[in-house]
Design a protein around this motif. Structure first.
Motif, PDB file in Angstrom:
ATOM      1  N   ASN A  61       0.863  -1.190   0.000  1.00  0.00           N
ATOM      2  CA  ASN A  61       0.000   0.000   0.000  1.00  0.00           C
ATOM      3  C   ASN A  61       0.893   1.231   0.000  1.00  0.00           C
ATOM      4  OD1 ASN A  61      -2.357  -1.568   0.158  1.00  0.00           O
ATOM      5  ND2 ASN A  61      -2.162  -1.708   2.369  1.00  0.00           N
ATOM      6  N   TRP A  62       0.819   2.001  -1.036  1.00  0.00           N
ATOM      7  CA  TRP A  62       1.636   3.192  -1.223  1.00  0.00           C
ATOM      8  C   TRP A  62       0.745   4.430  -1.102  1.00  0.00           C
ATOM      9  CZ3 TRP A  62       6.897   2.724  -2.568  1.00  0.00           C
ATOM     10  CH2 TRP A  62       7.321   1.441  -2.903  1.00  0.00           C
ATOM     11  N   SER A  63       1.282   5.504  -0.535  1.00  0.00           N
ATOM     12  CA  SER A  63       0.536   6.757  -0.493  1.00  0.00           C
ATOM     13  C   SER A  63       1.504   7.918  -0.622  1.00  0.00           C
ATOM     14  CB  SER A  63      -0.281   6.880   0.796  1.00  0.00           C
ATOM     15  OG  SER A  63       0.570   6.903   1.911  1.00  0.00           O
ATOM     16  N   ARG A 116      -3.053  14.171  -4.112  1.00  0.00           N
ATOM     17  CA  ARG A 116      -2.579  13.177  -3.148  1.00  0.00           C
ATOM     18  C   ARG A 116      -3.392  11.916  -3.376  1.00  0.00           C
ATOM     19  NH1 ARG A 116      -5.636  12.011   1.053  1.00  0.00           N
ATOM     20  NH2 ARG A 116      -7.524  13.200   1.304  1.00  0.00           N
ATOM     21  N   GLY A 117      -2.791  10.781  -2.996  1.00  0.00           N
ATOM     22  CA  GLY A 117      -3.540   9.556  -3.215  1.00  0.00           C
ATOM     23  C   GLY A 117      -2.769   8.303  -2.893  1.00  0.00           C
ATOM     24  N   THR A 118      -3.279   7.195  -3.421  1.00  0.00           N
ATOM     25  CA  THR A 118      -2.715   5.885  -3.110  1.00  0.00           C
ATOM     26  C   THR A 118      -2.592   5.020  -4.359  1.00  0.00           C
ATOM     27  OG1 THR A 118      -4.897   4.909  -2.700  1.00  0.00           O
ATOM     28  CG2 THR A 118      -3.769   5.876  -0.811  1.00  0.00           C
ATOM     29  N   LEU A 168       5.579   8.410  -3.747  1.00  0.00           N
ATOM     30  CA  LEU A 168       4.776   7.580  -2.865  1.00  0.00           C
ATOM     31  C   LEU A 168       5.676   6.806  -1.905  1.00  0.00           C
ATOM     32  CD1 LEU A 168       2.399   5.999  -5.548  1.00  0.00           C
ATOM     33  CD2 LEU A 168       1.976   8.034  -4.156  1.00  0.00           C
TER      34      LEU A 168
END
Length: 183
Positions: free
Chosen positions: A47-49, A65-67, A181
């Motif tokens: 899981n990257w953010s 911004r996000g994942t 990320l």
């Protein structure tokens, strides 16, 4: 009389077909070439953010911004990549989705090439070749207007750094996108 001779032949044929269908050939062959190729980019799983920016024209940048959620699927033969990114748009009170995507990274053992198939929430999709780099990967979109390429690098600090560039001719490149990320 001919009809009576045909019935045993039909019954015998059905019996052979039934016995053949019941025999199990054993387990299917292991997709070792695909598993090994996908293992080479296993660092992506997780899981990257983070955040980034994109050129929206007129010298202006929009930040987002996000994942990115990356999962092994089908016994490690493909990676499923799901991205969700939000941005503040002037005149809108809350963040809105600006990029929602689903991708599958696979490997074709016959051509010895990686494929990156993507679907966007906008309804567009495509299949591209994904080229491995020493610490990442790259893929391109070619059209009559030029080339757009994205290159991802896994930094020494474990950060996913992705750069988007465009070129009308493949010689001069202009950056229009950057994303960082972390897991």
């Amino acid at each position: 009389m001919t009809r009576l001779k045909t019935i045993p032949l039909i019954v015998a044929s059905l019996s052979v077909a039934t016995v053949s269908a019941q025999q199990q050939p054993g387990p299917p062959p292991k997709p070792e070439a695909q598993q090994k190729a996908i293992a080479a980019i296993d660092y992506m799983v997780g899981n990257w953010s983070g955040e980034g920016w994109m050129d929206v024209g007129g010298g202006r940048r929009a930040t987002f911004r996000g994942t990115e959620v990356v999962q092994r699927k089908l016994d490690g033969t493909v990676l499923l990549v799901e991205g969700n990114f939000l941005a503040n748009i002037p005149g809108v009170e809350s963040e809105v989705p600006v990029h929602t995507t689903l991708g599958v990274i696979s490997f074709d053992p016959q051509t010895k090439k990686y494929r990156f198939t993507t679907w966007l929430a906008t309804g567009t999709s495509g299949e591209r070749e994904l080229t491995l780099l020493p610490k990442g990967w790259q893929w391109e979109i070619r059209s009559a207007r030029g080339i757009v390429r994205y290159a991802m690098t896994l930094t020494d600090t474990g950060e996913w750094l992705e750069i988007g560039e465009r070129s009308p001719d493949g010689a001069a490149w202009q950056q229009f996108f950057e994303m960082k990320l972390r897991k």
